[in-house]
Design a protein around this motif. Structure first.
Motif, PDB file in Angstrom:
ATOM      1  N   LYS A  41     -31.388 -38.279 -26.919  1.00 42.56           N
ATOM      2  CA  LYS A  41     -31.153 -37.952 -25.514  1.00 42.56           C
ATOM      3  C   LYS A  41     -31.143 -36.456 -25.222  1.00 42.56           C
ATOM      4  N   LEU A  49     -33.784 -38.290 -17.655  1.00 45.02           N
ATOM      5  CA  LEU A  49     -32.728 -39.310 -17.757  1.00 45.02           C
ATOM      6  C   LEU A  49     -31.357 -38.661 -17.659  1.00 45.02           C
ATOM      7  N   THR A  50     -31.166 -37.559 -18.373  1.00 40.92           N
ATOM      8  CA  THR A  50     -29.891 -36.841 -18.335  1.00 40.92           C
ATOM      9  C   THR A  50     -29.601 -36.316 -16.933  1.00 40.92           C
ATOM     10  N   GLU A  53     -28.484 -39.011 -14.615  1.00 38.81           N
ATOM     11  CA  GLU A  53     -27.116 -39.412 -14.944  1.00 38.81           C
ATOM     12  C   GLU A  53     -26.110 -38.366 -14.472  1.00 38.81           C
ATOM     13  N   ARG A  54     -26.353 -37.108 -14.806  1.00 39.26           N
ATOM     14  CA  ARG A  54     -25.380 -36.036 -14.536  1.00 39.26           C
ATOM     15  C   ARG A  54     -25.239 -35.729 -13.049  1.00 39.26           C
ATOM     16  N   PHE A  58     -28.212 -42.277 -10.314  1.00 38.56           N
ATOM     17  CA  PHE A  58     -28.122 -43.723 -10.545  1.00 38.56           C
ATOM     18  C   PHE A  58     -27.048 -44.325  -9.633  1.00 38.56           C
ATOM     19  N   LYS A  59     -25.910 -43.635  -9.538  1.00 38.96           N
ATOM     20  CA  LYS A  59     -24.823 -44.127  -8.685  1.00 38.96           C
ATOM     21  C   LYS A  59     -25.251 -44.175  -7.224  1.00 38.96           C
ATOM     22  N   GLU A  64     -24.600 -48.822 -12.000  1.00 40.80           N
ATOM     23  CA  GLU A  64     -23.627 -48.363 -12.993  1.00 40.80           C
ATOM     24  C   GLU A  64     -24.345 -48.396 -14.345  1.00 40.80           C
ATOM     25  N   VAL A  65     -24.751 -47.229 -14.799  1.00 43.22           N
ATOM     26  CA  VAL A  65     -25.601 -47.145 -15.981  1.00 43.22           C
ATOM     27  C   VAL A  65     -24.818 -46.695 -17.204  1.00 43.22           C
ATOM     28  N   GLU A  66     -25.020 -47.392 -18.317  1.00 37.71           N
ATOM     29  CA  GLU A  66     -24.454 -46.992 -19.598  1.00 37.71           C
ATOM     30  C   GLU A  66     -25.608 -46.636 -20.531  1.00 37.71           C
ATOM     31  N   ILE A  67     -25.618 -45.405 -21.028  1.00 37.39           N
ATOM     32  CA  ILE A  67     -26.712 -44.931 -21.872  1.00 37.39           C
ATOM     33  C   ILE A  67     -26.259 -44.860 -23.326  1.00 37.39           C
ATOM     34  N   SER A  89     -35.481 -45.763 -22.320  1.00 41.69           N
ATOM     35  CA  SER A  89     -36.119 -44.501 -21.982  1.00 41.69           C
ATOM     36  C   SER A  89     -36.812 -44.088 -23.266  1.00 41.69           C
TER      37      SER A  89
END
Length: 343
Positions: A41, A49-50, A53-54, A58-59, A64-67, A89
């Motif tokens: 990652k 992707l990061t 998320e950061r 996604f929210k 609600e994403v768990e990587i 990914s």
């Protein structure tokens, strides 16, 4: 009160009955909790992707994403096939390799339009290196066996007439473990990505053999555009969860747009401190080398799938000679809608 009056006015015009929703409305998501698997990652290969998320993209899409981060792309793929991940990914090439085994997965949003993978030889163990032929019988570090770095290594070696079984591939990961493996002399060459490669270059610890960090370099190595990191999942997941898939594509395209305009300080503030490998200046130097490789729109280029197929056929006996329907390995439908949303 104003909202009720507005809705009443819409009803009076018949627009609501015609199926037109208020602009802020969103199609109901079939699944809101999503498990995404990734291999490495911290690499720029997976930076979109990061960012998604950061920055909470996604929210924003109701997800609600768990990587889960694995040592390499092949491990992330195993998580999808084993049922512990909904989406990966990872490298586009896996969609082709699996179809050759009668398993169908499909890429639905592109993260990278160049692989960013670099093949480098150790100056410590091979100071007299002259050509790829010198690598016969040597140890080559890849993020994980079967990953995109392994695929790139096999392709470059095949062009020099070296078969996969004539070298020893060693999984070294994509961060400090990779650096330690090369510096200790445990491997003779490495196929990895930035920021790892830029750090080794700066310290003059490697010699570059093949580089795909820019579009020009990628086309020189592969003979065409080569799609790289993407979000992919099984056909069944995409068919059962079209709105959720669209939400994922929206978040990723949102991140791609941000990366096109983000300044160095914004990037540094957004990524985790661990990504910097203790050197912010080096991280930004590496970013300047690969920024062009980030997709601006999430769309897989028209000639990309054929380039990936030719690459695999050059060395992979499980793909060579098989009938591959490239139209079943990807779709641009979701990325096109996401592009329209974030223009």
């Amino acid at each position: 009160m104003q909202r009720r009056q507005f809705m009443s006015a819409l009803a009076a015009t018949g627009l609501i009955g015609a199926g037109v929703r208020p602009l802020h409305a969103q199609a109901k998501l079939e699944k809101t909790k999503i498990a995404i698997a990734v291999g490495g990652k911290n690499l720029f290969y997976y930076l979109p992707l990061t960012i998604a998320e950061r920055l909470g993209y996604f929210k924003q899409e109701g997800l609600e994403v768990e990587i889960s981060d694995f040592a390499g792309g092949s491990k992330a793929l195993q998580a999808l096939l084993g049922g512990s991940a909904d989406v990966v990914s990872g490298a586009y090439e896996h969609t082709i390799a699996l179809q050759a085994k009668n398993q169908y997965i499909r890429a639905f949003v592109l993260q990278g339009r160049a692989p960013q993978i670099v093949f480098a030889v150790s100056n410590k163990t091979m100071p007299n290196y002259k050509s790829l032929a010198d690598l016969k019988g040597k140890k080559i570090g890849v993020t994980a066996p079967g990953s995109s770095t392994n695929i790139m290594a096999n392709f470059v070696l095949a062009k020099a007439g070296i078969k996969p079984n004539e070298v020893a591939f060693v999984g070294v990961g994509a961060s400090s473990g990779a650096l330690a493996a090369l510096r200790s002399g445990n491997i003779d060459a490495m196929v990895n990505l930035d920021p790892v490669i830029t750090m080794l270059e700066r310290d003059k610890e490697v010699r570059i053999v093949s580089d795909t960090r820019t579009l020009k370099e990628t086309q020189a190595v592969f003979g065409g555009n080569m799609p790289a990191g993407c979000l992919y999942s099984t056909d069944s997941f995409i068919q059962k969860n079209p709105n959720t898939t669209q939400a994922l594509a929206n978040a990723m395209v949102h991140a791609l747009r941000w990366l096109q305009t983000a300044g160095p300080s914004e990037l540094i503030k957004t990524v985790p401190e661990s990504y910097l490998l203790g050197d912010r200046a080096l991280y930004l130097d590496a970013w300047s080398r690969v920024k062009e490789a980030i997709s601006p729109d999430g769309l897989i280029p028209a000639d990309g799938p054929a380039t990936a197929l030719r690459t695999l056929q050059a060395f992979d006996e499980t793909v060579r000679g098989k009938q591959i329907d490239l139209s079943k390995t990807f779709t641009n439908e979701f990325a096109k809608k996401a592009d329209a949303k974030y223009k």
